[in-house]
Design a protein around this motif. Structure first.
Motif, PDB file in Angstrom:
ATOM      1  N   VAL A   1       5.803  -9.030   4.295  1.00  0.00           N
ATOM      2  CA  VAL A   1       5.412 -10.439   4.391  1.00  0.00           C
ATOM      3  C   VAL A   1       3.964 -10.591   4.826  1.00  0.00           C
ATOM      4  CG1 VAL A   1       5.830 -12.612   5.620  1.00  0.00           C
ATOM      5  CG2 VAL A   1       7.765 -11.259   4.801  1.00  0.00           C
ATOM      6  N   ARG A   2       3.471  -9.678   5.654  1.00  0.00           N
ATOM      7  CA  ARG A   2       2.114  -9.849   6.167  1.00  0.00           C
ATOM      8  C   ARG A   2       1.062  -9.041   5.407  1.00  0.00           C
ATOM      9  NH1 ARG A   2       3.651  -6.347  10.916  1.00  0.00           N
ATOM     10  NH2 ARG A   2       2.127  -4.646  11.014  1.00  0.00           N
ATOM     11  N   ASP A   3       1.389  -8.565   4.200  1.00  0.00           N
ATOM     12  CA  ASP A   3       0.394  -7.872   3.383  1.00  0.00           C
ATOM     13  C   ASP A   3      -0.813  -8.768   3.120  1.00  0.00           C
ATOM     14  OD1 ASP A   3       0.612  -5.171   2.630  1.00  0.00           O
ATOM     15  OD2 ASP A   3       2.424  -5.599   1.490  1.00  0.00           O
ATOM     16  N   ARG A   4      -1.987  -8.117   2.963  1.00  0.00           N
ATOM     17  CA  ARG A   4      -3.254  -8.823   2.710  1.00  0.00           C
ATOM     18  C   ARG A   4      -3.513  -9.872   3.799  1.00  0.00           C
ATOM     19  NH1 ARG A   4      -3.624  -8.722  -3.893  1.00  0.00           N
ATOM     20  NH2 ARG A   4      -1.813  -7.400  -4.240  1.00  0.00           N
ATOM     21  N   LEU A   5      -3.330  -9.425   5.037  1.00  0.00           N
ATOM     22  CA  LEU A   5      -3.398 -10.328   6.190  1.00  0.00           C
ATOM     23  C   LEU A   5      -4.728 -11.040   6.297  1.00  0.00           C
ATOM     24  CD1 LEU A   5      -2.223 -11.481   8.779  1.00  0.00           C
ATOM     25  CD2 LEU A   5      -2.915  -9.377   9.962  1.00  0.00           C
ATOM     26  N   GLU A   6      -5.817 -10.324   6.093  1.00  0.00           N
ATOM     27  CA  GLU A   6      -7.130 -10.956   6.244  1.00  0.00           C
ATOM     28  C   GLU A   6      -7.321 -12.088   5.243  1.00  0.00           C
ATOM     29  OE1 GLU A   6     -10.213  -8.061   6.214  1.00  0.00           O
ATOM     30  OE2 GLU A   6      -9.608  -7.157   8.115  1.00  0.00           O
ATOM     31  N   ASP A   7      -6.815 -11.889   4.023  1.00  0.00           N
ATOM     32  CA  ASP A   7      -6.905 -12.955   3.022  1.00  0.00           C
ATOM     33  C   ASP A   7      -6.079 -14.158   3.446  1.00  0.00           C
ATOM     34  OD1 ASP A   7      -8.500 -11.326   1.506  1.00  0.00           O
ATOM     35  OD2 ASP A   7      -6.909 -10.714   0.120  1.00  0.00           O
ATOM     36  N   LEU A   8      -4.903 -13.899   4.007  1.00  0.00           N
ATOM     37  CA  LEU A   8      -4.060 -14.998   4.465  1.00  0.00           C
ATOM     38  C   LEU A   8      -4.737 -15.804   5.566  1.00  0.00           C
ATOM     39  CD1 LEU A   8      -0.386 -13.652   4.742  1.00  0.00           C
ATOM     40  CD2 LEU A   8      -1.209 -15.512   3.300  1.00  0.00           C
ATOM     41  N   VAL A   9      -5.288 -15.088   6.540  1.00  0.00           N
ATOM     42  CA  VAL A   9      -5.906 -15.769   7.677  1.00  0.00           C
ATOM     43  C   VAL A   9      -7.136 -16.537   7.246  1.00  0.00           C
ATOM     44  CG1 VAL A   9      -7.060 -15.390   9.887  1.00  0.00           C
ATOM     45  CG2 VAL A   9      -4.957 -14.135   9.355  1.00  0.00           C
TER      46      VAL A   9
ATOM     47  N   GLY B   1       0.793  -1.218   0.000  1.00  0.00           N
ATOM     48  CA  GLY B   1       0.000   0.000   0.000  1.00  0.00           C
ATOM     49  C   GLY B   1       0.826   1.269   0.000  1.00  0.00           C
ATOM     50  N   LYS B   2       2.127   1.158   0.265  1.00  0.00           N
ATOM     51  CA  LYS B   2       3.021   2.314   0.251  1.00  0.00           C
ATOM     52  C   LYS B   2       3.694   2.503  -1.102  1.00  0.00           C
ATOM     53  CE  LYS B   2       2.789   3.793   4.576  1.00  0.00           C
ATOM     54  NZ  LYS B   2       2.384   5.170   4.918  1.00  0.00           N
ATOM     55  N   VAL B   3       3.323   1.698  -2.089  1.00  0.00           N
ATOM     56  CA  VAL B   3       3.907   1.810  -3.421  1.00  0.00           C
ATOM     57  C   VAL B   3       2.797   2.204  -4.390  1.00  0.00           C
ATOM     58  CG1 VAL B   3       5.256   0.685  -5.222  1.00  0.00           C
ATOM     59  CG2 VAL B   3       5.586   0.031  -2.824  1.00  0.00           C
ATOM     60  N   LEU B   4       2.897   3.402  -4.959  1.00  0.00           N
ATOM     61  CA  LEU B   4       1.821   3.970  -5.765  1.00  0.00           C
ATOM     62  C   LEU B   4       2.220   4.085  -7.234  1.00  0.00           C
ATOM     63  CD1 LEU B   4       0.712   6.909  -3.418  1.00  0.00           C
ATOM     64  CD2 LEU B   4      -0.071   4.525  -3.418  1.00  0.00           C
ATOM     65  N   SER B   5       1.199   4.083  -8.074  1.00  0.00           N
ATOM     66  CA  SER B   5       1.402   4.275  -9.507  1.00  0.00           C
ATOM     67  C   SER B   5       1.883   5.698  -9.770  1.00  0.00           C
ATOM     68  CB  SER B   5       0.086   4.013 -10.241  1.00  0.00           C
ATOM     69  OG  SER B   5       0.210   4.280 -11.621  1.00  0.00           O
ATOM     70  N   ALA B   6       2.792   5.837 -10.754  1.00  0.00           N
ATOM     71  CA  ALA B   6       3.396   7.140 -11.023  1.00  0.00           C
ATOM     72  C   ALA B   6       3.484   7.389 -12.520  1.00  0.00           C
ATOM     73  CB  ALA B   6       4.785   7.203 -10.391  1.00  0.00           C
ATOM     74  N   GLU B   7       3.829   8.631 -12.873  1.00  0.00           N
ATOM     75  CA  GLU B   7       3.958   9.023 -14.272  1.00  0.00           C
ATOM     76  C   GLU B   7       5.337   8.697 -14.835  1.00  0.00           C
ATOM     77  OE1 GLU B   7       1.884  10.293 -16.440  1.00  0.00           O
ATOM     78  OE2 GLU B   7       0.127  10.722 -15.199  1.00  0.00           O
ATOM     79  N   ARG B   8       6.398   9.103 -14.133  1.00  0.00           N
ATOM     80  CA  ARG B   8       7.738   8.990 -14.717  1.00  0.00           C
ATOM     81  C   ARG B   8       8.285   7.571 -14.676  1.00  0.00           C
ATOM     82  NH1 ARG B   8      11.582   9.332 -10.522  1.00  0.00           N
ATOM     83  NH2 ARG B   8      10.702  10.081  -8.552  1.00  0.00           N
ATOM     84  N   VAL B   9       7.824   6.756 -13.746  1.00  0.00           N
ATOM     85  CA  VAL B   9       8.131   5.324 -13.687  1.00  0.00           C
ATOM     86  C   VAL B   9       6.855   4.633 -13.236  1.00  0.00           C
ATOM     87  CG1 VAL B   9      10.598   5.610 -13.188  1.00  0.00           C
ATOM     88  CG2 VAL B   9       8.962   5.519 -11.309  1.00  0.00           C
TER      89      VAL B   9
END
Length: 311
Positions: free
Chosen positions: A242-250, A212-220
């Motif tokens: 490692v624990r991204d999308r925790l609810e889906d994992l659980v 969630g801390k990585v966003l779409s950008a124009e220059r890259v």
């Protein structure tokens, strides 16, 4: 556009609810004072940098307000105002060090305020399929791991994790923590082992890196935002990812196995020791889970503590 969305309109101004709740939990009276001063602070900063506000970004973050703006020449940008204690100077220093390499580019800075290039805030790696998101995340975080420079202002992983360990020890004495005391003890032992044995060269880390801390950008295609920079071993920076999308994992019957596969894939693709990624993942998940329980967020805390036993 109404005055709540246009903070320069002179009418009522309401900061995002997520920010209000988070500051009440973490900053107490100081957070309330900052929120009351926020409308004037926005207007003063907008005027000083000759910006045209468009709207407040919602739901926004937990320690800052982001206003989408345009500069005098019409260039889109994002104004970020940081709450007291949000370590804005450290974020400023990290963004300056990266200079747009893997991270959002800083256009201007002042005490408690950052002017950043405009990204597509509505599109993050979380919107991609899991496998693709993790590949892009690994490629992005690799770019951030640079030498922090001489006389840098950043704290070390040992220092930051020491404060987290102190909070765990304090929580362990509370009646509500009795059931999770063994997990807390294990996390504390793991942290001691990790900090006593760290051997690789220390680099600049994002500090709270996740999809969630990585966003779409124009220059890259993708750039990271919102660092809480720290200097230390790379494995620490992968623990939150490692624990991204925790609810889906659980919710998945194979959640524990999926978490272990994540550790393996990330460690192997980035050439980081698997056991150290696993150890920091457990420690940081335990810290987050105990903190959530202490704040009364029982469901979130239980999910995090269940996850902490998996990798």
């Amino acid at each position: 556009m109404d005055s709540a969305a246009r903070p320069d309109a002179g009418g009522p101004f309401e900061p995002p609810r997520r920010l209000v709740r988070a500051l009440a939990e973490t900053h107490g009276d100081a957070g309330g004072e900052w929120l009351r001063a926020l409308p004037e602070l926005v207007r003063d900063t907008v005027s000083r940098w000759e910006l045209e506000p468009e709207r407040v970004l919602t739901p926004g973050g937990r320690s800052s307000l982001v206003v989408l703006v345009r500069r005098a020449d019409g260039t889109p940008a994002a104004l970020k105002l940081l709450a007291p204690g949000a370590r804005g100077a450290h974020e400023h220093a990290a963004l300056a060090r990266w200079d747009g390499w893997g991270a959002v580019r800083m256009l201007a800075a002042a005490e408690g305020a950052l002017l950043l290039e405009r990204l597509r805030h509505e599109v993050s790696l979380s919107s991609l399929p899991e496998a693709k998101a993790q590949l892009e995340a690994a490629d992005t975080v690799r770019k951030l791991w640079v030498d922090p420079g001489e006389d840098h202002p950043f704290e070390s992983v040992a220092e930051r994790s020491r404060r987290a360990a102190e909070a765990l020890r304090a929580a362990r004495t509370q009646p509500w923590a009795e059931a999770v005391a063994p997990l807390i003890d294990e996390a504390l032992d793991t942290r001691e082992e990790l900090t006593a044995s760290a051997a690789e060269r220390a680099v600049l880390l994002h500090g709270r890196f996740r999809q969630g801390k990585v966003l779409s950008a124009e220059r890259v295609p993708w750039l990271t935002v919102g660092p809480r920079p720290v200097v230390g071993e790379r494995a620490y920076d992968l623990a939150r990812l490692v624990r991204d999308r925790l609810e889906d994992l659980v919710a998945s019957p194979g959640g524990a196995a999926a978490a272990r596969r994540r550790v393996t894939k990330l460690a192997d693709s980035l050439e980081v020791d698997r056991d150290r990624v696993r150890g920091w993942t457990r420690f940081r998940a335990t810290c987050a889970g105990v903190r959530a329980l202490g704040a009364g967020r029982r469901q979130e805390g239980e999910l995090l503590l269940e996850f902490a036993t998996w990798p």
